[in-house]
Design a protein around this motif. Structure first.
Motif, mmCIF file in Angstrom:
data_model
loop_
_atom_site.group_PDB
_atom_site.id
_atom_site.type_symbol
_atom_site.label_atom_id
_atom_site.label_comp_id
_atom_site.label_asym_id
_atom_site.label_seq_id
_atom_site.Cartn_x
_atom_site.Cartn_y
_atom_site.Cartn_z
ATOM 1 N N ASP A 10 0.782 -1.206 0.034
ATOM 2 C CA ASP A 10 0.005 0.000 -0.029
ATOM 3 C C ASP A 10 0.867 1.369 -0.013
ATOM 4 O O ASP A 10 0.649 2.274 -0.796
ATOM 5 C CB ASP A 10 -0.822 -0.035 0.941
ATOM 6 N N ARG A 11 2.063 1.275 0.921
ATOM 7 C CA ARG A 11 2.706 2.326 1.073
ATOM 8 C C ARG A 11 3.757 2.473 -0.187
ATOM 9 O O ARG A 11 4.004 3.677 -0.882
ATOM 10 C CB ARG A 11 3.780 2.106 1.957
ATOM 11 N N GLU A 12 3.827 1.637 -0.965
ATOM 12 C CA GLU A 12 4.736 1.501 -2.648
ATOM 13 C C GLU A 12 3.744 2.065 -3.441
ATOM 14 O O GLU A 12 3.929 2.962 -4.359
ATOM 15 C CB GLU A 12 5.039 0.082 -2.863
ATOM 16 N N THR A 13 2.457 1.661 -3.529
ATOM 17 C CA THR A 13 1.520 2.212 -4.278
ATOM 18 C C THR A 13 1.105 3.747 -4.199
ATOM 19 O O THR A 13 1.354 4.580 -5.141
ATOM 20 C CB THR A 13 0.204 1.667 -4.391
ATOM 21 N N ARG A 14 1.124 4.281 -2.953
ATOM 22 C CA ARG A 14 0.958 5.590 -2.552
ATOM 23 C C ARG A 14 2.343 6.388 -2.918
ATOM 24 O O ARG A 14 1.912 7.580 -3.774
ATOM 25 C CB ARG A 14 0.700 5.657 -1.054
ATOM 26 N N SER A 15 3.399 6.016 -2.976
ATOM 27 C CA SER A 15 4.590 6.457 -3.261
ATOM 28 C C SER A 15 4.633 6.780 -4.735
ATOM 29 O O SER A 15 5.005 7.598 -5.241
ATOM 30 C CB SER A 15 5.897 5.832 -2.796
ATOM 31 N N TYR A 16 4.329 5.584 -5.595
ATOM 32 C CA TYR A 16 3.968 5.836 -6.945
ATOM 33 C C TYR A 16 3.346 6.765 -7.378
ATOM 34 O O TYR A 16 3.605 7.775 -8.261
ATOM 35 C CB TYR A 16 3.839 4.578 -7.580
ATOM 36 N N ILE A 17 2.319 6.887 -6.892
ATOM 37 C CA ILE A 17 1.279 8.013 -7.091
ATOM 38 C C ILE A 17 1.660 9.458 -6.852
ATOM 39 O O ILE A 17 1.653 10.279 -7.621
ATOM 40 C CB ILE A 17 -0.163 7.709 -6.383
ATOM 41 N N ILE A 18 2.282 9.568 -5.730
ATOM 42 C CA ILE A 18 2.742 10.773 -5.372
ATOM 43 C C ILE A 18 3.739 11.347 -6.168
ATOM 44 O O ILE A 18 3.933 12.570 -6.581
ATOM 45 C CB ILE A 18 3.220 10.987 -3.862
ATOM 46 N N VAL A 19 4.754 10.302 -6.671
ATOM 47 C CA VAL A 19 5.862 10.935 -7.407
ATOM 48 C C VAL A 19 5.571 11.066 -9.119
ATOM 49 O O VAL A 19 5.772 12.140 -9.650
ATOM 50 C CB VAL A 19 7.027 9.766 -7.476
ATOM 51 N N GLY A 20 4.548 10.302 -9.285
ATOM 52 C CA GLY A 20 3.929 10.320 -10.893
ATOM 53 C C GLY A 20 3.032 11.301 -11.076
ATOM 54 O O GLY A 20 2.926 11.878 -12.180
ATOM 55 N N LEU A 21 2.218 11.836 -10.020
ATOM 56 C CA LEU A 21 1.415 12.929 -10.455
ATOM 57 C C LEU A 21 1.955 14.085 -10.684
ATOM 58 O O LEU A 21 1.084 14.574 -11.915
ATOM 59 C CB LEU A 21 0.548 13.070 -8.931
ATOM 60 N N PRO A 22 2.867 14.805 -10.311
ATOM 61 C CA PRO A 22 3.422 15.999 -11.018
ATOM 62 C C PRO A 22 3.855 15.844 -12.520
ATOM 63 O O PRO A 22 3.700 16.585 -13.290
ATOM 64 C CB PRO A 22 4.527 16.419 -10.305
ATOM 65 N N ILE A 23 4.313 14.872 -12.819
ATOM 66 C CA ILE A 23 4.931 14.214 -14.316
ATOM 67 C C ILE A 23 3.739 14.167 -15.273
ATOM 68 O O ILE A 23 3.606 14.779 -16.205
ATOM 69 C CB ILE A 23 5.738 13.081 -14.129
ATOM 70 N N VAL A 24 2.611 13.368 -14.467
ATOM 71 C CA VAL A 24 1.355 13.180 -15.555
ATOM 72 C C VAL A 24 0.793 14.574 -15.741
ATOM 73 O O VAL A 24 0.272 14.749 -16.702
ATOM 74 C CB VAL A 24 0.524 12.270 -14.822
ATOM 75 N N LEU A 25 0.542 15.195 -14.580
ATOM 76 C CA LEU A 25 -0.270 16.520 -14.694
ATOM 77 C C LEU A 25 0.467 17.448 -15.623
ATOM 78 O O LEU A 25 -0.103 18.147 -16.356
ATOM 79 C CB LEU A 25 -0.221 17.284 -13.373
ATOM 80 N N GLY A 26 1.914 17.601 -15.485
ATOM 81 C CA GLY A 26 2.767 18.438 -16.609
ATOM 82 C C GLY A 26 2.628 17.982 -17.834
ATOM 83 O O GLY A 26 2.405 18.985 -18.764
ATOM 84 N N GLY A 27 2.772 16.676 -18.253
ATOM 85 C CA GLY A 27 2.278 16.400 -19.473
ATOM 86 C C GLY A 27 1.164 16.481 -20.094
ATOM 87 O O GLY A 27 0.750 17.136 -21.314
ATOM 88 N N TRP A 28 0.056 16.486 -19.138
ATOM 89 C CA TRP A 28 -1.398 16.529 -19.843
ATOM 90 C C TRP A 28 -1.549 18.177 -20.074
ATOM 91 O O TRP A 28 -2.284 18.445 -20.839
ATOM 92 C CB TRP A 28 -2.315 16.206 -18.630
ATOM 93 N N LEU A 29 -1.224 19.113 -19.153
ATOM 94 C CA LEU A 29 -1.074 20.598 -19.422
ATOM 95 C C LEU A 29 -0.294 20.929 -20.655
ATOM 96 O O LEU A 29 -0.799 21.599 -21.203
ATOM 97 C CB LEU A 29 -0.568 21.121 -18.126
ATOM 98 N N THR A 30 0.806 20.155 -20.851
ATOM 99 C CA THR A 30 1.630 20.396 -22.055
ATOM 100 C C THR A 30 0.826 20.099 -23.413
ATOM 101 O O THR A 30 0.755 21.039 -24.364
ATOM 102 C CB THR A 30 2.843 19.745 -21.988
ATOM 103 N N PHE A 31 0.179 19.251 -23.289
ATOM 104 C CA PHE A 31 -0.601 18.500 -24.648
ATOM 105 C C PHE A 31 -1.855 19.470 -24.715
ATOM 106 O O PHE A 31 -2.490 19.754 -25.643
ATOM 107 C CB PHE A 31 -0.633 17.234 -24.862
#
Length: 72
Positions: A10-31
């Motif tokens: 559960d902690r690993e899944t949360r950490s992936y979400i926390i780290v990946g969210l800014p990257i995904v959001l930045g990519g989404w805003l760029t496109f």
């Protein structure tokens, strides 16, 4: 599965979400709205902000990794 294994997954899944969210959001805003993100790639201050953000994401990923490490 033991409780420790489940909590660790559960902690690993949360950490992936926390780290990946800014990257995904930045990519989404760029496109979706390139005019919002273009100053980050076209100005020296924007490039420094991107470099700082990437550095902070890397530091945060290592910090979260150290926090979720469970020693039995």
């Amino acid at each position: 599965m033991t409780d420790i294994t489940c909590c660790n997954c559960d902690r690993e899944t949360r950490s992936y979400i926390i780290v990946g969210l800014p990257i995904v959001l930045g990519g989404w805003l760029t496109f979706s709205k390139p005019e919002y993100m273009s100053p980050l790639y076209t100005t020296p201050v924007g490039l420094m902000m991107v470099a700082g953000g990437v550095g902070l994401i890397i530091v945060g990923a290592f910090w979260i990794r150290a926090l979720i490490k469970v020693e039995a």
